[in-house]
Design an enzyme around this catalytic site. Structure first.
Site, PDB file in Angstrom:
ATOM      1  N   CYS A 257     -36.948 -58.512  15.837  1.00 18.82           N
ATOM      2  CA  CYS A 257     -35.911 -58.174  16.801  1.00 18.82           C
ATOM      3  C   CYS A 257     -35.166 -59.455  17.148  1.00 18.82           C
ATOM      4  O   CYS A 257     -35.580 -60.540  16.750  1.00 18.82           O
ATOM      5  CB  CYS A 257     -36.547 -57.615  18.063  1.00 18.82           C
ATOM      6  SG  CYS A 257     -37.678 -56.264  17.723  1.00 18.82           S
TER       7      CYS A 257
ATOM      8  N   ARG B 144     -31.016 -59.216  12.637  1.00 23.35           N
ATOM      9  CA  ARG B 144     -32.474 -59.239  12.770  1.00 23.35           C
ATOM     10  C   ARG B 144     -33.057 -57.850  13.050  1.00 23.35           C
ATOM     11  O   ARG B 144     -34.260 -57.641  12.955  1.00 23.35           O
ATOM     12  CB  ARG B 144     -32.876 -60.169  13.926  1.00 23.35           C
ATOM     13  CG  ARG B 144     -32.483 -61.593  13.719  1.00 23.35           C
ATOM     14  CD  ARG B 144     -32.825 -62.410  14.940  1.00 23.35           C
ATOM     15  NE  ARG B 144     -34.249 -62.482  15.142  1.00 23.35           N
ATOM     16  CZ  ARG B 144     -35.045 -63.397  14.613  1.00 23.35           C
ATOM     17  NH1 ARG B 144     -34.549 -64.321  13.834  1.00 23.35           N
ATOM     18  NH2 ARG B 144     -36.331 -63.387  14.854  1.00 23.35           N
TER      19      ARG B 144
ATOM     20  N   TRP C 150     -35.650 -53.791  16.094  1.00 19.89           N
ATOM     21  CA  TRP C 150     -36.030 -53.198  14.806  1.00 19.89           C
ATOM     22  C   TRP C 150     -37.415 -52.621  15.048  1.00 19.89           C
ATOM     23  O   TRP C 150     -38.369 -53.360  15.257  1.00 19.89           O
ATOM     24  CB  TRP C 150     -36.035 -54.284  13.731  1.00 19.89           C
ATOM     25  CG  TRP C 150     -36.282 -53.755  12.361  1.00 19.89           C
ATOM     26  CD1 TRP C 150     -35.355 -53.224  11.515  1.00 19.89           C
ATOM     27  CD2 TRP C 150     -37.521 -53.752  11.639  1.00 19.89           C
ATOM     28  NE1 TRP C 150     -35.953 -52.873  10.331  1.00 19.89           N
ATOM     29  CE2 TRP C 150     -37.276 -53.181  10.379  1.00 19.89           C
ATOM     30  CE3 TRP C 150     -38.821 -54.160  11.952  1.00 19.89           C
ATOM     31  CZ2 TRP C 150     -38.276 -53.021   9.426  1.00 19.89           C
ATOM     32  CZ3 TRP C 150     -39.816 -53.995  11.007  1.00 19.89           C
ATOM     33  CH2 TRP C 150     -39.529 -53.433   9.759  1.00 19.89           C
TER      34      TRP C 150
ATOM     35  N   ASN D 112     -39.797 -60.200  21.272  1.00 15.82           N
ATOM     36  CA  ASN D 112     -39.784 -60.132  19.805  1.00 15.82           C
ATOM     37  C   ASN D 112     -41.188 -60.498  19.344  1.00 15.82           C
ATOM     38  O   ASN D 112     -41.717 -61.529  19.756  1.00 15.82           O
ATOM     39  CB  ASN D 112     -38.756 -61.131  19.253  1.00 15.82           C
ATOM     40  CG  ASN D 112     -38.832 -61.245  17.743  1.00 15.82           C
ATOM     41  OD1 ASN D 112     -39.201 -60.294  17.055  1.00 15.82           O
ATOM     42  ND2 ASN D 112     -38.479 -62.418  17.228  1.00 15.82           N
ATOM     43  N   GLY D 113     -41.786 -59.656  18.497  1.00 14.68           N
ATOM     44  CA  GLY D 113     -43.141 -59.928  18.021  1.00 14.68           C
ATOM     45  C   GLY D 113     -43.994 -58.681  18.189  1.00 14.68           C
ATOM     46  O   GLY D 113     -43.458 -57.582  18.378  1.00 14.68           O
TER      47      GLY D 113
ATOM     48  N   GLU E 252     -35.054 -59.445  -9.218  1.00 17.57           N
ATOM     49  CA  GLU E 252     -34.175 -59.705  -8.075  1.00 17.57           C
ATOM     50  C   GLU E 252     -32.954 -58.766  -8.109  1.00 17.57           C
ATOM     51  O   GLU E 252     -32.539 -58.245  -7.075  1.00 17.57           O
ATOM     52  CB  GLU E 252     -33.756 -61.193  -8.099  1.00 17.57           C
ATOM     53  CG  GLU E 252     -32.750 -61.626  -7.065  1.00 17.57           C
ATOM     54  CD  GLU E 252     -33.165 -61.355  -5.613  1.00 17.57           C
ATOM     55  OE1 GLU E 252     -34.325 -61.019  -5.351  1.00 17.57           O
ATOM     56  OE2 GLU E 252     -32.275 -61.436  -4.752  1.00 17.57           O
TER      57      GLU E 252
ATOM     58  N   LYS F 238     -32.014 -56.104  -5.144  1.00 20.33           N
ATOM     59  CA  LYS F 238     -30.707 -56.056  -4.465  1.00 20.33           C
ATOM     60  C   LYS F 238     -30.127 -54.650  -4.526  1.00 20.33           C
ATOM     61  O   LYS F 238     -29.609 -54.140  -3.550  1.00 20.33           O
ATOM     62  CB  LYS F 238     -29.696 -57.014  -5.122  1.00 20.33           C
ATOM     63  CG  LYS F 238     -29.834 -58.475  -4.863  1.00 20.33           C
ATOM     64  CD  LYS F 238     -29.502 -58.933  -3.463  1.00 20.33           C
ATOM     65  CE  LYS F 238     -30.750 -59.001  -2.645  1.00 20.33           C
ATOM     66  NZ  LYS F 238     -31.446 -60.255  -2.624  1.00 20.33           N
TER      67      LYS F 238
ATOM     68  N   GLU G  48     -32.094 -52.247  -2.240  1.00 16.94           N
ATOM     69  CA  GLU G  48     -31.930 -52.617  -0.838  1.00 16.94           C
ATOM     70  C   GLU G  48     -30.612 -52.134  -0.226  1.00 16.94           C
ATOM     71  O   GLU G  48     -30.593 -51.608   0.868  1.00 16.94           O
ATOM     72  CB  GLU G  48     -31.884 -54.141  -0.815  1.00 16.94           C
ATOM     73  CG  GLU G  48     -32.730 -54.816   0.155  1.00 16.94           C
ATOM     74  CD  GLU G  48     -32.542 -56.321   0.060  1.00 16.94           C
ATOM     75  OE1 GLU G  48     -32.737 -56.928   1.081  1.00 16.94           O
ATOM     76  OE2 GLU G  48     -32.195 -56.883  -1.011  1.00 16.94           O
TER      77      GLU G  48
ATOM     78  N   HIS H 226     -44.260 -50.103 -23.726  1.00 14.91           N
ATOM     79  CA  HIS H 226     -45.587 -49.791 -23.173  1.00 14.91           C
ATOM     80  C   HIS H 226     -45.513 -48.765 -22.042  1.00 14.91           C
ATOM     81  O   HIS H 226     -46.461 -48.601 -21.294  1.00 14.91           O
ATOM     82  CB  HIS H 226     -46.274 -51.068 -22.695  1.00 14.91           C
ATOM     83  CG  HIS H 226     -46.475 -52.055 -23.806  1.00 14.91           C
ATOM     84  ND1 HIS H 226     -47.362 -51.840 -24.829  1.00 14.91           N
ATOM     85  CD2 HIS H 226     -45.860 -53.229 -24.080  1.00 14.91           C
ATOM     86  CE1 HIS H 226     -47.311 -52.856 -25.686  1.00 14.91           C
ATOM     87  NE2 HIS H 226     -46.393 -53.711 -25.242  1.00 14.91           N
TER      88      HIS H 226
ATOM     89  N   LYS I 116     -33.473 -58.850   8.797  1.00 15.53           N
ATOM     90  CA  LYS I 116     -33.315 -60.114   8.077  1.00 15.53           C
ATOM     91  C   LYS I 116     -34.595 -60.949   8.077  1.00 15.53           C
ATOM     92  O   LYS I 116     -35.040 -61.396   7.045  1.00 15.53           O
ATOM     93  CB  LYS I 116     -32.156 -60.888   8.705  1.00 15.53           C
ATOM     94  CG  LYS I 116     -31.836 -62.199   8.011  1.00 15.53           C
ATOM     95  CD  LYS I 116     -31.184 -61.938   6.677  1.00 15.53           C
ATOM     96  CE  LYS I 116     -30.906 -63.210   5.908  1.00 15.53           C
ATOM     97  NZ  LYS I 116     -30.675 -62.920   4.484  1.00 15.53           N
TER      98      LYS I 116
HETATM   99  C1  F6R Z   1     -34.139 -59.385   0.151  1.00 12.99           C
HETATM  100  C2  F6R Z   1     -34.598 -60.220   1.234  1.00 12.99           C
HETATM  101  C3  F6R Z   1     -36.042 -60.196   1.579  1.00 12.99           C
HETATM  102  C4  F6R Z   1     -36.508 -61.618   1.964  1.00 12.99           C
HETATM  103  C5  F6R Z   1     -37.958 -61.586   2.444  1.00 12.99           C
HETATM  104  C6  F6R Z   1     -38.474 -62.977   2.748  1.00 12.99           C
HETATM  105  O1  F6R Z   1     -32.767 -59.514  -0.048  1.00 12.99           O
HETATM  106  O2  F6R Z   1     -33.828 -60.887   1.869  1.00 12.99           O
HETATM  107  O3  F6R Z   1     -36.804 -59.688   0.536  1.00 12.99           O
HETATM  108  O4  F6R Z   1     -36.371 -62.445   0.857  1.00 12.99           O
HETATM  109  O5  F6R Z   1     -38.049 -60.799   3.597  1.00 12.99           O
HETATM  110  O6  F6R Z   1     -37.708 -63.584   3.740  1.00 12.99           O
HETATM  111  P1  F6R Z   1     -37.700 -65.155   3.905  1.00 12.99           P
HETATM  112  O7  F6R Z   1     -37.085 -65.741   2.687  1.00 12.99           O
HETATM  113  O8  F6R Z   1     -36.892 -65.390   5.142  1.00 12.99           O
HETATM  114  O9  F6R Z   1     -39.128 -65.578   4.064  1.00 12.99           O
END
Ligand code: F6R
Length: 626
Positions: free
Chosen positions: A2, A27, A86, A111-112, A498, A502, A505, A521, A621
């Site tokens: 959050c 966030r 969140w 937050n937490g 990756e 993306k 996501e 396989h 985030k």
């Molecule tokens: C995907 C993404 C997440 C972060 C993951 C780790 O686009 O952003 O998968 O990579 O939550 O976050 P960090 O890098 O902040 O530890």
């Protein structure tokens, strides 16, 4: 997970708190809320102050509308707290949104996660406290209320209350009985104090407060701070007054604004040439990597390293996977890459002289942080130097590590990580070179070649971005698709992972990635004309093998999109769409460059699908909870 923001000032704080929330929306964004003490509580007033609170479901814009509509704009206050949520405990709902209030006298944003909230709640119910939400945070408000009744002081109440909490918290607390005081506390979740002139603020990160200040105090774990208009007093976990330095941020308010871009993700994709330049600046010379870019002691730490363990989550984990190829292939050093959430619970065997590298954009990811803390317990018996590669200065990971390398990507606001990933790869390329040369595993010619490749990188990335229009056209073909398959070999396998991450996501299309040689396989059974297959085809020693894999797909009627090097010469006919994404890339620059068109592809698919690009559903985030 959050975001929290708060402040105490002489002016009306509501617009500042709203702007702060908007900047923290990345966030978490399923609900939000704000509480202010109305002006009547200030010393010159004879009346008791009261808490005004507004909460709204969904984005901050919904909260803003409610604030505007409140009693003809009378929602005002010079001390207040606000929160963007969140959901973890309790569904997204207005009654679960923060601030939480106890007995109309204490308001809290958190937050937490308070892990022992159930036992605290049971006791509080016995004491007669009423619960109106399903959150863990409400126990915080009640607990502080109870201690406030006994101590007659908000600061003491918070200090005593936090002793009862297990888990992680960043807190902002106000009370009608202490109308000039904002109390903040943190353990395990980030919190900064923004230092103003005659006004001070708190927030989950600096970006929220950049419109009002560039001076910050970074609270340490266990700190509690009493913040008044004329003073900030910080107490450590023993309750002693401590001096925490005030640091000047180099960020400005405009560095986190959208500018001409429709989305932060788009802005951040196009910032990558600059982000690479900034990450390299001061870390390389004409033809060498500066080992002390990893810290003054780096050479000493690197000398004894016999293997590397990289720990990360999500996109950062994918960057680690690319680096494993580099460590083993280029300097012959064993390298393991671990998903932090698994690592922390599986009693990993860590050999002596292992370099532990945590990778993280935010530096606050709970699983990565916990994994690092677990390793630190082994440090008495073993030589385990720790390095964090991170984008946020003063974040928790930087404070827990022996060495820190900051990627200079600038604030990344879009939930989908783009420029942070690219700069992590740059940092990792510098790391293998630094370790390789320290240990005599890399010749100066090799080092020079890597440095020259890295110097070319901003230009390569820029050229790749010029494919945007073509990629946007290709994205149209995804409008009715529900699944996609990404293929790559060597370092392109993590890049395929990756790319798939993306796509799922931000466009919510199911996507999987495979090493191209694995197709036969199992996954080949998925391939038909309905599933687009995206392949990455650099001109390297695995190209011919990849071309054979592509034929296997073609024979099953699969629709192929191939991102190739100008020299790869993949046959473009039938259902093959070939994009000449780049040219002249080397072992280090290839994965970094080939990732860019995949970012653009998922961005444009998301635009077509009409999803919320910067704030995709269910995601936040920084994942500061388990
Ligand atoms: C995907 C993404 C997440 C972060 C993951 C780790 O686009 O952003 O998968 O990579 O939550 O976050 P960090 O890098 O902040 O530890």
């Amino acid at each position: 997970m959050c975001g929290i923001v708060g402040g105490v000032a002489e002016r009306n704080l509501v617009p500042i708190l709203l702007e702060g929330l908007k900047r923290l929306e990345y966030r978490g964004y399923d609900s939000s809320g704000m509480a202010v003490l109305n002006d009547s509580g200030l010393p010159e007033s004879s009346q008791q102050s009261e808490i005004l609170r507004i909460r709204g479901l969904g984005k901050i814009a919904a909260l803003e509308e409610k604030i505007d509509a409140f009693d003809q704009g009378e929602f005002k206050g010079q001390i207040g707290i606000a929160h963007t949520r969140w959901a973890t405990h309790g569904a997204p709902a207005e009654n679960n949104a923060h601030p939480h209030i106890c007995n109309q006298s204490i308001a809290v944003v958190h937050n937490g996660i308070i892990e022992n909230y159930q036992s605290l709640k049971a006791r509080q119910i016995d004491l007669g406290y009423r619960f109106t939400s399903q959150t863990d945070t409400e126990v915080v408000a009640h607990c502080i209320h109870r201690h406030r009744e006994h101590t007659g002081c908000l600061l003491k109440a918070v200090m005593q209350a936090v002793e009862q909490f297990e888990g992680a918290y960043a807190l902002g607390v106000v009370s009608i009985h202490d109308p000039e005081t904002l109390v903040a506390a943190r353990k395990g979740s980030p919190l900064v104090i923004g230092v103003g002139i005659g006004e001070h603020f708190i927030a989950s990160d600096v970006s929220a407060l950049l419109p009002v200040t560039q001076r910050f105090i970074f609270l340490e774990d266990g700190d509690v701070a009493e913040i008044r208009r004329d003073a900030i007093t910080v107490y450590d976990k023993q309750g002693k007054v401590v001096e925490r330095p005030v640091k000047q941020s180099s960020l400005t308010a405009s560095s986190v604004e959208l500018g001409e871009h429709r989305h932060y993700m788009h802005k951040e994709i196009f910032e990558q040439p600059q982000a690479v330049t900034d990450t390299l600046e001061g870390r390389i010379t004409q033809d060498a990597v500066l080992v002390n870019a990893f810290g003054n002691e780096a050479e000493r730490w690197f000398e004894s390293v016999e293997q590397v363990q990289i720990i990360a989550c999500g996109t950062s984990y994918h960057a680690g996977l690319v680096a494993r190829y580099w460590f083993e292939d280029i300097i012959g050093l064993p390298c393991q890459v671990e998903v932090a959430s698994e690592y922390r619970y599986r009693n990993p065997v860590v050999r002596n002289n292992t370099l532990i590298v945590t990778l993280s954009q935010s530096g606050e990811t709970a699983d990565t942080l916990a994994a690092l803390q677990q390793i630190k317990q082994l440090k008495q018996e073993k030589n385990l130097p720790t390095l964090t590669i991170c984008n946020v200065p003063e974040s928790s990971l930087t404070r827990e590590s022996d060495m820190t390398f900051l990627t200079h990507a600038g604030p990344e606001i879009g939930v989908a990580s783009t420029k942070a990933f690219t700069t992590q790869l740059v940092a990792l390329a510098l790391l293998i070179t630094a370790v390789g040369k320290t240990q005599g595993r890399m010749s100066s010619e090799q080092e020079q070649k890597i440095v020259q490749g890295l110097q070319k990188l901003p230009g390569l990335v820029k050229n790749t971005l010029e494919n945007e229009d073509l990629i946007a056209k290709i994205a149209n073909g995804f409008a009715d698709k529900t699944s996609a398959l990404f293929l790559g070999r060597g370092t392109m396998y993590p890049i395929a992972l990756e790319g798939a991450l993306k796509l799922k996501e931000i466009s919510y299309i199911h996507a999987e990635a495979y090493p191209a040689g694995e197709l036969k396989h199992g996954p080949l059974a998925l391939v038909d004309e309905h599933i687009p297959v995206i392949a990455i085809a650099p001109n390297d020693e695995l190209l011919e093998k990849l071309k054979s894999n592509l034929q296997e797909v073609k024979a099953r009627g699969g629709q192929m999109i191939v991102f190739e090097d100008e020299k790869s010469c993949v046959d473009a006919h039938g259902d093959f769409e070939v994009v000449k994404a780049t040219t002249n890339v080397g072992r280090i620059t290839a994965p970094i460059t080939f990732n860019i068109p995949l970012q653009l592809l998922s961005y444009h698919v998301a635009l077509i699908k009409g999803t919320d690009v910067d704030q995709p559903r269910n995601l936040a985030k920084s994942v500061t909870v388990e």
